[in-house]
Scaffold this motif. Structure first.
Motif, PDB file in Angstrom:
ATOM      1  N   GLU A 217      -5.432  17.085 -37.130  1.00 51.71           N
ATOM      2  CA  GLU A 217      -5.340  16.113 -36.057  1.00 51.71           C
ATOM      3  C   GLU A 217      -4.314  16.557 -35.025  1.00 51.71           C
ATOM      4  OE1 GLU A 217      -4.475  12.413 -37.904  1.00 51.71           O
ATOM      5  OE2 GLU A 217      -6.439  12.257 -38.878  1.00 51.71           O
ATOM      6  N   SER A 218      -3.207  17.124 -35.492  1.00 51.68           N
ATOM      7  CA  SER A 218      -2.170  17.571 -34.576  1.00 51.68           C
ATOM      8  C   SER A 218      -2.678  18.690 -33.675  1.00 51.68           C
ATOM      9  CB  SER A 218      -0.957  18.075 -35.368  1.00 51.68           C
ATOM     10  OG  SER A 218      -0.520  17.098 -36.263  1.00 51.68           O
ATOM     11  N   MET A 219      -3.409  19.636 -34.264  1.00 52.07           N
ATOM     12  CA  MET A 219      -3.941  20.739 -33.476  1.00 52.07           C
ATOM     13  C   MET A 219      -4.959  20.237 -32.458  1.00 52.07           C
ATOM     14  SD  MET A 219      -2.236  23.236 -34.647  1.00 52.07           S
ATOM     15  CE  MET A 219      -3.082  24.654 -33.915  1.00 52.07           C
ATOM     16  N   LEU A 220      -5.771  19.249 -32.848  1.00 52.75           N
ATOM     17  CA  LEU A 220      -6.753  18.676 -31.938  1.00 52.75           C
ATOM     18  C   LEU A 220      -6.050  17.998 -30.762  1.00 52.75           C
ATOM     19  CD1 LEU A 220      -9.766  17.976 -31.397  1.00 52.75           C
ATOM     20  CD2 LEU A 220      -9.378  15.877 -32.716  1.00 52.75           C
ATOM     21  N   VAL A 221      -4.979  17.265 -31.051  1.00 53.60           N
ATOM     22  CA  VAL A 221      -4.221  16.597 -29.994  1.00 53.60           C
ATOM     23  C   VAL A 221      -3.667  17.614 -29.006  1.00 53.60           C
ATOM     24  CG1 VAL A 221      -2.070  15.345 -29.532  1.00 53.60           C
ATOM     25  CG2 VAL A 221      -3.646  14.518 -31.291  1.00 53.60           C
ATOM     26  N   ARG A 222      -3.069  18.678 -29.509  1.00 57.72           N
ATOM     27  CA  ARG A 222      -2.487  19.698 -28.635  1.00 57.72           C
ATOM     28  C   ARG A 222      -3.551  20.354 -27.769  1.00 57.72           C
ATOM     29  NH1 ARG A 222       1.037  23.971 -31.371  1.00 57.72           N
ATOM     30  NH2 ARG A 222       1.696  24.245 -29.236  1.00 57.72           N
ATOM     31  N   GLU A 223      -4.700  20.665 -28.372  1.00 58.55           N
ATOM     32  CA  GLU A 223      -5.769  21.306 -27.620  1.00 58.55           C
ATOM     33  C   GLU A 223      -6.292  20.386 -26.514  1.00 58.55           C
ATOM     34  OE1 GLU A 223     -10.153  23.390 -28.395  1.00 58.55           O
ATOM     35  OE2 GLU A 223      -8.952  22.669 -30.091  1.00 58.55           O
ATOM     36  N   TYR A 224      -6.437  19.106 -26.844  1.00 61.44           N
ATOM     37  CA  TYR A 224      -6.935  18.161 -25.854  1.00 61.44           C
ATOM     38  C   TYR A 224      -5.939  17.983 -24.707  1.00 61.44           C
ATOM     39  CZ  TYR A 224      -8.361  13.789 -23.687  1.00 61.44           C
ATOM     40  OH  TYR A 224      -8.722  12.835 -22.775  1.00 61.44           O
ATOM     41  N   LEU A 225      -4.664  17.829 -25.026  1.00 62.35           N
ATOM     42  CA  LEU A 225      -3.668  17.598 -23.996  1.00 62.35           C
ATOM     43  C   LEU A 225      -3.538  18.779 -23.046  1.00 62.35           C
ATOM     44  CD1 LEU A 225      -0.893  15.741 -25.998  1.00 62.35           C
ATOM     45  CD2 LEU A 225      -2.443  14.791 -24.289  1.00 62.35           C
ATOM     46  N   ALA A 240       2.636  -1.723 -35.473  1.00 64.48           N
ATOM     47  CA  ALA A 240       1.417  -1.361 -36.199  1.00 64.48           C
ATOM     48  C   ALA A 240       1.387   0.117 -36.553  1.00 64.48           C
ATOM     49  CB  ALA A 240       0.184  -1.723 -35.363  1.00 64.48           C
ATOM     50  N   GLY A 241       2.423   0.873 -36.188  1.00 62.34           N
ATOM     51  CA  GLY A 241       2.455   2.285 -36.515  1.00 62.34           C
ATOM     52  C   GLY A 241       2.710   3.149 -35.292  1.00 62.34           C
ATOM     53  N   LEU A 242       2.696   4.452 -35.517  1.00 63.19           N
ATOM     54  CA  LEU A 242       2.969   5.444 -34.477  1.00 63.19           C
ATOM     55  C   LEU A 242       1.653   5.938 -33.905  1.00 63.19           C
ATOM     56  CD1 LEU A 242       5.434   6.997 -33.259  1.00 63.19           C
ATOM     57  CD2 LEU A 242       4.959   8.778 -34.938  1.00 63.19           C
ATOM     58  N   THR A 243       1.447   5.748 -32.595  1.00 63.73           N
ATOM     59  CA  THR A 243       0.182   6.159 -31.981  1.00 63.73           C
ATOM     60  C   THR A 243       0.135   7.671 -31.803  1.00 63.73           C
ATOM     61  OG1 THR A 243       0.948   6.041 -29.691  1.00 63.73           O
ATOM     62  CG2 THR A 243       0.187   3.982 -30.700  1.00 63.73           C
ATOM     63  N   ASP A 244      -1.071   8.195 -31.598  1.00 65.05           N
ATOM     64  CA  ASP A 244      -1.217   9.629 -31.367  1.00 65.05           C
ATOM     65  C   ASP A 244      -0.914  10.004 -29.924  1.00 65.05           C
ATOM     66  OD1 ASP A 244      -1.824  10.407 -33.955  1.00 65.05           O
ATOM     67  OD2 ASP A 244      -3.955  10.004 -33.719  1.00 65.05           O
ATOM     68  N   ILE A 245      -1.528   9.311 -28.951  1.00 64.55           N
ATOM     69  CA  ILE A 245      -1.339   9.654 -27.539  1.00 64.55           C
ATOM     70  C   ILE A 245      -1.350   8.382 -26.700  1.00 64.55           C
ATOM     71  CG2 ILE A 245      -2.145  11.070 -25.605  1.00 64.55           C
ATOM     72  CD1 ILE A 245      -3.934  12.609 -27.546  1.00 64.55           C
ATOM     73  N   TYR A 246      -0.431   8.322 -25.745  1.00 65.45           N
ATOM     74  CA  TYR A 246      -0.456   7.284 -24.724  1.00 65.45           C
ATOM     75  C   TYR A 246      -0.353   7.992 -23.382  1.00 65.45           C
ATOM     76  CZ  TYR A 246       1.058   3.381 -21.799  1.00 65.45           C
ATOM     77  OH  TYR A 246       1.171   2.442 -20.801  1.00 65.45           O
ATOM     78  N   PRO A 317     -14.069  25.472 -27.697  1.00 66.65           N
ATOM     79  CA  PRO A 317     -12.617  25.624 -27.623  1.00 66.65           C
ATOM     80  C   PRO A 317     -12.082  25.262 -26.234  1.00 66.65           C
ATOM     81  CG  PRO A 317     -13.564  27.480 -28.795  1.00 66.65           C
ATOM     82  CD  PRO A 317     -14.715  26.682 -28.250  1.00 66.65           C
ATOM     83  N   GLY A 318     -11.205  24.282 -26.184  1.00 68.49           N
ATOM     84  CA  GLY A 318     -10.618  23.865 -24.928  1.00 68.49           C
ATOM     85  C   GLY A 318     -11.529  23.060 -24.024  1.00 68.49           C
TER      86      GLY A 318
END
Length: 340
Positions: A217-225, A240-246, A317-318
């Motif tokens: 999930e972390s790698m997916l987030v970095r690639e998307y950003l 409710a917890g720590l979100t992935d991206i805002y 990819p990307g």
């Protein structure tokens, strides 16, 4: 209450020898010279956790007696050293026995035997830089985690969520999320910088199940950003917890939950988590999106759209594609998002 132990374990030659002897490999605790030193209760505890008669072990000296007394089977251990979390484990049997400890490790010159012994019901080597922890709310840049530390409550949950470490307890919560939205202890919502993630994933198996350090999930987030240079991104620490991206930019604000798989369980998790974050998200919130490594089934995308949530997925990819719910559907759901 689940606890997380930050356990220095690789910073000096003696610690690295201990690592090699009892973490890199399992130890035969039924060997006569060890078995005879255990009490009957300790033997029962070890065999219950490790029926095969072998296990990985770690220990702490008398200095940490009080900390060890509050720990229990199932608590998570982050083994640290040289500016990395180098291993993730889950406690099995815990007991105090100096003579048994001396068969595993040479006594510490200053504090004696590593008498607070615990086995590892599960263990996996990882390489997670300290910077990932420093970026989480409640942790400080430059903290090198000297000395054994026990985290409880929000801090324990935050570090597991922030490092994408999944335990049996967390999986039970996720099962609850499939049937409704799980509530947690309320605390203030704050905005924090999005940390970098470097290790893809690690899975390790134990007798009673599986524990996952989920890095995909972390790698997916970095690639998307990397494809979203037009926006600023943060993470939200909410009740409710720590979100992935805002995200915030010219097109408004967006809350994104990333998943490492496209199975129905993961789609439902993303849906439930996003809905759970809504009451705590900054206003205005223009859209919510679930992020996946590939395109989910049409019926699962429809499920997200039914609640006004968009679906973004990786096509190369990307390269990502986004499927937005119909404008009317999203606007109708937005009224329900903020009804509470």
């Amino acid at each position: 209450m689940l606890r997380v132990v930050i356990q220095p374990s690789y910073g000096n030659p003696a610690a690295r020898r201990h690592w090699h002897d009892t973490l890199d490999q399992e130890v035969d605790f039924k060997a006569p010279h060890r078995w005879e030193l255990l009490t009957s209760a300790q033997r029962d505890r070890l065999l219950e956790a490790h029926p095969g008669g072998t296990a990985r072990f770690w220990g702490a000296t008398k200095v940490h007696d009080k900390k060890m007394e509050i720990l229990s089977s199932g608590d998570v251990v982050l083994f640290t050293g040289q500016k990395y979390v180098r291993g993730v484990g889950e406690m099995g049997a815990i007991f105090r026995n100096a003579d048994f400890a001396d068969t595993l490790w040479n006594p510490d010159p200053a504090n004696g035997a590593w008498r607070n012994v615990y086995s590892l019901a599960s263990f996996s080597p990882v390489m997670i830089p300290y910077e990932e922890i420093w970026e989480l709310p409640g942790f400080n840049h430059g903290d090198n985690f000297m000395g054994m530390r026990v985290l409880r409550g929000d801090k324990a949950e935050e570090i597991l969520r922030g490092l994408h470490i999944e335990t049996d307890v967390e999986r039970e919560v996720k099962d609850d999320l499939d049937h409704g939205i799980t509530k947690t202890v309320v605390r203030e919502t704050v905005v924090v910088e999005l940390e970098g993630m470097h290790v893809k994933s690690t899975t390790y198996t134990r007798e009673a199940g599986e524990v996952v350090a989920r890095r995909a999930e972390s790698m997916l987030v970095r690639e998307y950003l990397a494809t979203r240079q037009d926006v600023q991104w943060k993470r939200l620490s909410t009740p409710a917890g720590l979100t992935d991206i805002y995200l915030s930019g010219a097109q408004g604000t967006e809350l994104i939950e990333a998943k490492s798989d496209i199975g129905v369980r993961y789609v439902r998790e993303a849906l439930a988590q996003l809905l759970d974050y809504i009451p705590h998200a900054p206003r205005p919130l223009d859209r919510m999106t679930a992020l996946f490594p590939e395109q989910p089934e049409a019926r699962h995308i429809e499920l997200l759209h039914r609640y006004g949530i968009g679906c973004t997925f990786r096509v190369a990819p990307g390269v990502f594609e986004h499927m937005e719910p119909a404008g009317e559907s999203r606007e109708q759901m937005r009224k329900l998002w903020f009804a509470t």
